[in-house]
Design an enzyme around this catalytic site. Structure first.
Site, PDB file in Angstrom:
ATOM      1  N   ARG A   4       1.883  -0.573   6.112  1.00 33.14           N
ATOM      2  CA  ARG A   4       2.485  -0.770   7.418  1.00 33.14           C
ATOM      3  C   ARG A   4       3.993  -0.929   7.369  1.00 33.14           C
ATOM      4  NH1 ARG A   4      -1.789  -2.251  10.476  1.00 33.14           N
ATOM      5  NH2 ARG A   4      -2.783  -2.729   8.507  1.00 33.14           N
ATOM      6  N   THR A   5       4.456  -1.860   6.561  1.00 31.17           N
ATOM      7  CA  THR A   5       5.887  -2.149   6.543  1.00 31.17           C
ATOM      8  C   THR A   5       6.663  -0.926   6.057  1.00 31.17           C
ATOM      9  OG1 THR A   5       5.383  -4.450   6.087  1.00 31.17           O
ATOM     10  CG2 THR A   5       7.629  -3.750   5.674  1.00 31.17           C
ATOM     11  N   LYS A  51       9.890   0.244 -16.020  1.00 34.89           N
ATOM     12  CA  LYS A  51       9.475   0.085 -17.425  1.00 34.89           C
ATOM     13  C   LYS A  51      10.296  -0.951 -18.188  1.00 34.89           C
ATOM     14  CE  LYS A  51       6.470   3.495 -19.111  1.00 34.89           C
ATOM     15  NZ  LYS A  51       5.892   3.905 -17.928  1.00 34.89           N
ATOM     16  N   ARG A 105      10.617  -4.462  -1.232  1.00 36.20           N
ATOM     17  CA  ARG A 105       9.441  -5.343  -1.242  1.00 36.20           C
ATOM     18  C   ARG A 105       9.163  -5.666  -2.701  1.00 36.20           C
ATOM     19  NH1 ARG A 105       4.225  -6.102   1.358  1.00 36.20           N
ATOM     20  NH2 ARG A 105       5.507  -6.281   3.214  1.00 36.20           N
ATOM     21  N   HIS A 118      10.202 -12.634   4.916  1.00 31.30           N
ATOM     22  CA  HIS A 118       9.892 -11.296   5.416  1.00 31.30           C
ATOM     23  C   HIS A 118      10.543 -11.198   6.802  1.00 31.30           C
ATOM     24  CE1 HIS A 118       7.984  -7.582   6.049  1.00 31.30           C
ATOM     25  NE2 HIS A 118       6.723  -7.936   6.161  1.00 31.30           N
TER      26      HIS A 118
END
Ligand SMILES: Nc1ncnc2c1ncn2[C@@H]1O[C@H](COP(=O)(O)OP(=O)(O)OP(=O)(O)O)[C@@H](O)[C@H]1O
Ligand SMILES: [Mg+2]
Ligand SMILES: [Zn+2]
Lengths: 155, 298
Positions: free
Chosen positions: B50-51, B79, B100, B128
């Site tokens: 969604r975001t 990595k 995120r 958020h």
């Protein structure tokens, strides 16, 4: 030399040059050293006296560090543990400077954030950073609040 | 440079400004190609459909482009590289970064190493802010936020959306009603912070007790992994479930919100009542993110 101590003299031998941290809250001397980053494996020559009688405080701790003059940003950390501490800079056996400790606004790299999910507890190239509030230390990364037992979180 | 990291960084006037901008985007009063020379990196180290999609949609609607890096790609890009290095490199490709990340404070760290603006799209159990803005926006579409009664229901201990919404609402003279299962109550330091910000915080034992006072009921997910076994989860989850029976005698303007996805917290029968506003809320993610993207890159 330094015979003024009202308890009747120095418990440890005088130092020629260095720093005396006096009037430390009784029992906090070792934590004060830890917060300064001074450990058994660093090179400083130290004398520590704990639970010494003090007119002003009942009991106090004293730390003497030879050949090292502590800088203001170092000593201010001490205020987190021992707000009454007095820093005496000694040159040629004499107290040449005496200052109190002031609680810093921000402390960096001194205290570890207790939040395991905090980005400062990873291999990222940043130091933990806390703003010092009345209610405790506030992590500027994850908003965690350390309310007490600051000594337990010293890195 | 303008970063959007935490709702704590905002004053009320700044929130209101962003909400006003979102409304302009929502009603179509903007020039479509506003960001047509801009490129944003959507850097997602944790899954989120969604975001991520709503940021991509918002960027496309403004005429800009986005490169999207999902959680699997992100972990192979890095990595063992630090986030700091990743951010330094990606900064040199794009005009803004939407991040995120599973660690709290990751967005703050990214903003220190980025040479372009960073928008926090969720950092672990932390902040958020675009979610909070869209929550506020949804409320404001129906009623002035000032002085209303807002109930927060569900996992108030770990639920980041609830914390940052509460912080934002404390700037609006809102009375907060908390309704949480035992063990998932709002952490004391957050409740303290809210009270220090002048907010009245009222704790309730159950939904029935509070719901008739409320203008907004904000329901959050109760996650199964917070419970020792599924029996105790179902037990708690069912006693906090919103059903149509509960809605007898509520205020006419009551709005029920949920950050979605929902598990079983709201009975689908509630969807057909006028109180259910969570799908509208989800839709508002786009104008809010348009406002944020435009603000940091204009
Ligand atoms: N050369 C030295 N070596 C070791 N310790 C010293 C030396 N000079 C002073 N001190 C110690 O430093 C502290 C401060 O010394 P000072 O002479 O200023 O004492 P004071 O007048 O009692 O000060 P205060 O009011 O801070 O207690 C005392 O604990 C003293 O014993
Ligand atoms: Mg003395
Ligand atoms: Zn932290």
């Amino acid at each position: 030399m330094t015979r003024k101590d009202p308890s009747g003299g120095l418990l440890v031998s005088p130092i020629k040059n260095g720093t005396v941290i006096d009037h430390i809250t009784a029992g906090e001397a070792l934590n004060v050293l830890r917060i300064l980053g001074i450990t058994g494996s660093t090179r400083e020559c130290l004398s520590i006296a704990t639970n010494v009688e003090s007119k002003r405080m009942g009991k106090k701790d004293i730390v003497k560090i030879e050949n090292r003059e502590l800088r203001t940003e170092e000593v201010d950390r001490i205020a987190l543990l021992a707000p009454q501490a007095k820093i005496n800079i000694i040159r040629d056996y004499k107290v040449v400077e005496k200052k109190g400790v002031e609680i810093p606004e921000v402390i960096r790299g001194v205290v570890r954030c207790p939040n395991p999910g905090c980005i400062t507890n990873t291999n990222e190239p940043v130091a933990s950073t806390f703003e010092v509030l009345d209610k405790g230390l506030h992590c500027l990364y994850c908003d965690w609040l350390i309310k007490d037992d600051i000594a337990n979180h010293i890195i | 440079m303008y970063h959007i990291i935490s709702i704590r960084d905002f004053e009320r006037s700044e929130l209101d400004y962003l909400l006003d901008r979102a409304q302009e985007f929502d009603t179509g009063t903007y020039r479509p190609g506003m960001l047509d020379d801009k490129l944003v990196a959507l850097l997602f180290f944790e899954p989120s459909t969604r975001t991520r999609m709503s940021f991509a949609t918002a960027m496309a609607r403004l005429g800009g482009k986005s490169i999207s890096v999902d959680s699997v790609e992100a972990s192979s890009i890095v990595k063992g590289e630090t986030l700091a290095d990743t951010i330094r490199v990606i900064s040199s490709y794009v005009d803004a970064i939407v991040l995120r990340h599973p660690k709290e404070g990751a967005a703050r760290l990214a903003s220190e190493f980025a040479t372009v603006p960073v928008i926090n799209a969720g950092d672990g159990a932390g902040q958020h802010p675009s979610q909070t803005l869209l929550d506020l926006y949804t409320i404001r579409q129906s009623m002035p936020v000032d002085g209303i009664d807002v109930g927060l229901l569900g996992d108030l201990r770990y639920g980041r959306t609830a914390h940052s919404l509460a912080l934002a609402l404390s700037l609006y003279g809102v009375t907060l009603h908390t309704i949480a299962p035992g063990g998932l109550e709002m952490p004391a330091n957050i409740a303290l912070e809210l009270r220090e910000r002048g907010m009245e915080v009222v704790e309730h034992e159950n939904v029935e007790e509070a719901i008739r006072e409320l203008d907004v009921l904000y329901v959050t997910r109760i996650q199964r992994e917070r419970f020792p076994d599924s029996a105790s989860y179902y037990n708690v989850a069912s006693s906090y479930r919103i059903t149509t029976d509960l809605l007898d005698g509520v205020k006419e303007r009551l709005m029920i919100l949920h950050p979605l996805p929902r598990a079983g917290e709201i009975d689908p029968a509630v969807d057909r009542t006028p109180y259910a506003r969570y799908f509208e809320q989800a839709r508002n993610g786009v104008p809010i993110r348009m406002a944020l993207l435009h603000e940091v890159m204009k």
